[in-house]
Motif scaffolding. Structure first.
Motif, PDB file in Angstrom:
ATOM      1  N   ASP A   1       0.966  -1.182  -0.106  1.00  0.00           N
ATOM      2  CA  ASP A   1       0.127   0.079  -0.031  1.00  0.00           C
ATOM      3  C   ASP A   1       0.918   1.265   0.198  1.00  0.00           C
ATOM      4  O   ASP A   1       0.349   2.541  -0.041  1.00  0.00           O
ATOM      5  CB  ASP A   1      -1.053   0.118   1.330  1.00  0.00           C
ATOM      6  CG  ASP A   1      -0.246   0.019   2.455  1.00  0.00           C
ATOM      7  OD1 ASP A   1       0.987   0.072   2.516  1.00  0.00           O
ATOM      8  OD2 ASP A   1      -0.934   0.089   3.581  1.00  0.00           O
TER       9      ASP A   1
ATOM     10  N   PRO B   1      -4.355  -4.982   7.514  1.00  0.00           N
ATOM     11  CA  PRO B   1      -3.762  -4.256   6.312  1.00  0.00           C
ATOM     12  C   PRO B   1      -3.936  -2.735   6.207  1.00  0.00           C
ATOM     13  O   PRO B   1      -3.225  -2.147   5.437  1.00  0.00           O
ATOM     14  CB  PRO B   1      -4.194  -5.312   5.307  1.00  0.00           C
ATOM     15  CG  PRO B   1      -5.592  -5.716   5.791  1.00  0.00           C
ATOM     16  CD  PRO B   1      -5.193  -5.927   7.319  1.00  0.00           C
ATOM     17  N   ARG B   2      -5.269  -2.246   6.660  1.00  0.00           N
ATOM     18  CA  ARG B   2      -5.443  -0.846   6.260  1.00  0.00           C
ATOM     19  C   ARG B   2      -5.092  -0.016   7.466  1.00  0.00           C
ATOM     20  O   ARG B   2      -5.409  -0.271   8.698  1.00  0.00           O
ATOM     21  CB  ARG B   2      -6.947  -0.873   6.332  1.00  0.00           C
ATOM     22  CG  ARG B   2      -7.546  -1.585   4.832  1.00  0.00           C
ATOM     23  CD  ARG B   2      -6.908  -1.117   3.604  1.00  0.00           C
ATOM     24  NE  ARG B   2      -7.720  -1.676   2.520  1.00  0.00           N
ATOM     25  CZ  ARG B   2      -6.981  -2.705   1.622  1.00  0.00           C
ATOM     26  NH1 ARG B   2      -5.801  -2.879   1.994  1.00  0.00           N
ATOM     27  NH2 ARG B   2      -7.581  -3.200   0.661  1.00  0.00           N
TER      28      ARG B   2
END
Length: 276
Positions: free
Chosen positions: A67, A82-83
């Protein structure tokens, strides 16, 4: 996903320090990004929140995740979700930064907490920053980061934002977002890589940075009152994209201002309070 919260809380108290000079060239680029002019002579007061562009982590590309964020671990805890997003923060302004200052940022992990929302676990990391120049404390900052599981973007079911007594509008286009990412050395791809933002994270467009919205609101507040606030706190509520105008609203509440941003016709995206 199981999160070892006690292991992650072991990062509480971890510190890092970095120093960088606040150059006239940085002030010129910062002002241009926000369509402003600014006096560049050494000793002049620097623009508010320009410290976001100073002493930022400089991680090699090979150490970035898919990302564009630095891979997990290091100063921040290795959260497996993941975010990562900027959830909010607060500032207390003590003395102005000035053009030419050597600025030092000392950062400390203050807290790591686990909560559960409708989309699953939410891991909050609180970071405290102390910004110093000329041997004095210039400002203190609390930064709230939130980590969550990957999930398609879903527009919030909320009413359109109310109109403030003062309103300012701008179009946060991809050039502005790219320039701000470059100024802050922010590799998060949702802010400048439109195919990634749409196809991987499911957004309708590029995401307007939380710190950039906070900067715009602080500028708006200082313009309305004619001086820098002593305190400013903000919280992200929803997301603003580069697909339509962004609005900034303000209402006076005694000696303070209540401020908020919104996509044109959309719900509140960031809400803030500035006090003098």
């Amino acid at each position: 996903m199981d999160l070892d919260i006690e292991h992650l809380r072991g990062w509480i108290g971890r510190e890092e320090t970095a120093t960088e000079r606040l150059t006239p060239d940085l002030v010129r680029r910062f002002a241009a990004t926000f369509d402003r002019t600014w006096p560049l002579q050494p000793g002049n007061e620097a623009p508010l929140l320009i410290h976001f562009c100073l002493a930022q982590p400089t991680v090699p590309g090979a150490e970035l995740g898919p990302d564009g964020h630095p891979a997990r671990g290091g100063f921040l805890p290795p959260v497996p979700l993941p975010r990562r997003m900027w959830a909010g923060g607060a500032f207390r302004f003590h003395t102005p930064l000035r053009v030419g200052d050597s600025v030092t940022r000392r950062s400390t992990i203050a807290d790591v907490t686990l909560k559960h929302g409708r989309s699953g676990p939410l891991l909050f990391v609180t970071v405290e920053h102390k910004i110093r120049a000329r041997g004095r404390l210039a400002l203190t900052e609390r930064q709230d980061l939130v980590y969550r599981a990957a999930a398609p973007f879903s527009p919030p079911a909320a009413d359109p934002a109310a109109q403030g007594s003062s309103v300012r509008r701008l179009m946060p286009g991809p050039v502005m977002l790219f320039r701000y990412s470059a100024l802050t050395f922010n590799g998060h791809r949702i802010h400048y890589d439109a195919p990634y933002a749409r196809e991987v994270e499911g957004y309708p467009g590029l995401v307007v940075h939380g710190p950039m919205q906070a900067t715009l609101l602080v500028q708006f507040a200082a313009d309305l009152k004619g001086s820098c606030p002593s305190r400013f706190a903000f919280r992200s509520v929803s997301t603003v994209f580069d697909t339509a105008e962004m609005e900034m609203h303000a209402n006076c509440e005694g000696d303070s201002l209540r401020l908020w941003t919104a996509q044109a016709g959309g719900p509140v995206a960031m809400e803030a309070t500035a006090s003098w």
